[in-house]
Design a protein around this motif. Structure first.
Motif, short mmCIF file in Angstrom:
data_model
loop_
_atom_site.label_atom_id
_atom_site.label_comp_id
_atom_site.label_asym_id
_atom_site.label_seq_id
_atom_site.Cartn_x
_atom_site.Cartn_y
_atom_site.Cartn_z
N PRO A 169 1.00 -1.28 0.04
CA PRO A 169 -0.20 -0.19 -0.01
C PRO A 169 0.98 1.27 0.01
CG PRO A 169 0.14 -1.10 2.17
CD PRO A 169 0.58 -1.83 1.36
N LEU A 170 2.26 1.07 0.46
CA LEU A 170 3.06 2.42 0.45
C LEU A 170 4.44 2.02 0.28
CD1 LEU A 170 3.53 5.53 1.24
CD2 LEU A 170 3.95 4.42 3.43
N ILE A 171 4.97 2.37 -1.13
CA ILE A 171 6.40 2.24 -1.46
C ILE A 171 7.10 3.49 -1.41
CG2 ILE A 171 7.80 1.51 -3.56
CD1 ILE A 171 5.15 -0.01 -4.57
N MET A 172 8.45 3.34 -0.79
CA MET A 172 9.21 4.59 -1.08
C MET A 172 10.41 4.14 -1.84
SD MET A 172 8.91 5.66 3.25
CE MET A 172 8.61 3.83 3.58
N GLU A 173 10.87 5.28 -2.75
CA GLU A 173 11.94 5.02 -3.59
C GLU A 173 13.03 5.84 -2.71
OE1 GLU A 173 11.51 6.17 -7.66
OE2 GLU A 173 9.53 5.62 -7.87
N CYS A 174 14.26 5.31 -2.66
CA CYS A 174 15.04 5.79 -1.82
C CYS A 174 16.61 5.89 -2.50
CB CYS A 174 15.26 5.36 -0.53
SG CYS A 174 13.74 5.12 0.18
N LYS A 175 17.23 6.87 -2.37
CA LYS A 175 18.77 6.85 -2.58
C LYS A 175 19.67 6.67 -1.55
CE LYS A 175 18.08 9.87 -7.08
NZ LYS A 175 18.65 10.96 -7.59
N PHE A 176 20.64 5.81 -1.54
CA PHE A 176 21.31 5.47 -0.55
C PHE A 176 22.43 6.61 -0.06
CE2 PHE A 176 25.83 4.27 0.59
CZ PHE A 176 25.50 3.67 1.70
N ILE A 177 22.59 6.91 1.29
CA ILE A 177 23.38 8.26 1.85
C ILE A 177 24.56 7.69 2.40
CG2 ILE A 177 23.38 9.83 3.31
CD1 ILE A 177 20.73 10.75 2.53
N LYS A 178 23.93 6.47 3.29
CA LYS A 178 25.52 6.32 4.20
C LYS A 178 25.08 4.98 5.02
CE LYS A 178 28.31 8.03 8.14
NZ LYS A 178 28.09 9.14 9.04
N HIS A 179 26.04 4.38 5.06
CA HIS A 179 26.11 2.75 5.71
C HIS A 179 26.86 2.89 7.04
CE1 HIS A 179 28.20 -1.53 5.92
NE2 HIS A 179 27.04 -1.51 6.63
N ILE A 180 26.14 2.50 8.11
CA ILE A 180 26.93 2.58 9.30
C ILE A 180 26.74 0.98 9.95
CG2 ILE A 180 27.00 3.39 11.66
CD1 ILE A 180 25.13 5.91 10.69
N GLN A 181 28.29 0.49 9.96
CA GLN A 181 28.21 -0.82 10.63
C GLN A 181 28.10 -0.93 12.08
OE1 GLN A 181 31.77 -3.30 9.74
NE2 GLN A 181 30.37 -4.98 9.27
N LEU A 182 27.37 -1.32 12.81
CA LEU A 182 27.00 -1.53 14.41
C LEU A 182 27.97 -2.26 14.90
CD1 LEU A 182 23.18 -0.87 14.47
CD2 LEU A 182 24.82 0.80 14.46
N SER A 183 28.33 -3.37 14.32
CA SER A 183 29.21 -4.35 14.96
C SER A 183 29.74 -5.42 13.84
CB SER A 183 28.45 -5.10 15.98
OG SER A 183 29.24 -6.32 16.49
N LYS A 184 30.88 -5.95 14.06
CA LYS A 184 31.45 -6.74 13.11
C LYS A 184 31.22 -8.12 13.47
CE LYS A 184 35.07 -3.89 11.25
NZ LYS A 184 36.54 -3.91 10.88
N GLU A 185 30.47 -8.29 14.76
CA GLU A 185 30.18 -9.62 15.19
C GLU A 185 29.06 -10.04 14.43
OE1 GLU A 185 32.03 -11.22 17.75
OE2 GLU A 185 33.23 -9.47 17.69
N PRO A 186 28.85 -11.51 14.51
CA PRO A 186 27.68 -12.05 13.77
C PRO A 186 26.35 -11.47 14.39
CG PRO A 186 29.37 -13.59 14.61
CD PRO A 186 29.78 -12.60 15.03
N ALA A 187 25.53 -11.22 13.37
CA ALA A 187 24.10 -10.52 13.66
C ALA A 187 24.44 -9.21 14.45
CB ALA A 187 23.23 -11.42 14.56
N GLY A 188 25.47 -8.49 14.25
CA GLY A 188 25.76 -7.12 14.82
C GLY A 188 24.97 -6.16 14.34
N GLY A 189 24.58 -6.13 13.04
CA GLY A 189 23.54 -5.16 12.50
C GLY A 189 24.24 -4.05 11.72
#
Length: 214
Positions: free
Chosen positions: A61-81
């Protein structure tokens, strides 16, 4: 493969999941190989974007088209996010979710949100549980065309049938045979859809054998 795809293309879409498409979405939770088209597996359709090249989900019902700005790696551990930031450059909204004041009605949107483990919440009703597949589902694209094109089968029903690991073998279930053998193909499809609605997936497959759909 969402993270890799976004980092490679530098664009993405966000498609709100409503309750009537959540089981199709859940098929995509399986660990399909990179080269598998999950649109086909889920039975969902692509909605062409206007600003970016990546499609959204037509049934959303709602779609957003997005342009990538930034990637922040929260953790390098498995499932770190990972946190991905993007700029919304275009909205697509279904007219069906607006109220008489031209506002989006959350009850009409019927949006779901992922919590933890197998738990989700439904915006207009509350919590419900849906386990991710423990195997690779056959996918909607593996279902017979008669089912995909049948008015008796919603995307949700197709997803339930398509969530099996493989098409079940034919069995001689006495109740199914006695109830369905004399029915027309159309009536057998209706019966199959009713069984899917009740959660009797294996029995529904047996009706398809009797209808000579498989």
């Amino acid at each position: 493969h969402t993270l890799k795809n976004i980092l490679d293309t530098k664009e993405f879409t966000l498609s709100v999941v409503s309750y009537n498409m959540v089981e199709q979405m859940n098929i995509c939770a399986a660990e399909y190989p990179m080269d598998i088209n999950e649109f086909k597996k889920s039975g969902l359709n692509q909605n062409p974007s206007e600003v970016i090249s990546v499609p959204g989900v037509q049934e959303s019902p709602l779609i957003m088209e997005c342009k990538f700005i930034k990637h922040i790696q929260l953790s390098k551990e498995p499932a770190g996010g990972n946190l991905l930031l993007g700029e919304v450059v275009q909205f697509h909204t279904s007219e069906e979710v607006y109220n008489d004041k031209d506002q989006i009605d959350p009850k009409k949107m019927d949006q779901v949100a992922r919590l933890g483990l197998n738990w989700y919440t439904r915006a207009n009703q509350g919590l419900f549980e849906l386990a991710a597949p423990k195997h690779i589902p056959i996918g909607v694209d593996a279902l017979p065309e008669e089912l995909i094109n049948s008015p008796h089968f919603t995307g949700q029903y197709l997803a339930r049938l398509a969530s099996v690991e493989k098409i079940p073998k034919r069995e001689n279930i006495i109740d199914i045979v006695s109830t369905c053998s004399s029915l027309s193909t159309e009536d057998m499809l209706k019966t199959c859809a009713d069984l899917v609605n009740k959660g009797s997936i294996m029995e529904a497959w047996q009706v398809l054998y009797l209808a000579k759909i498989i």
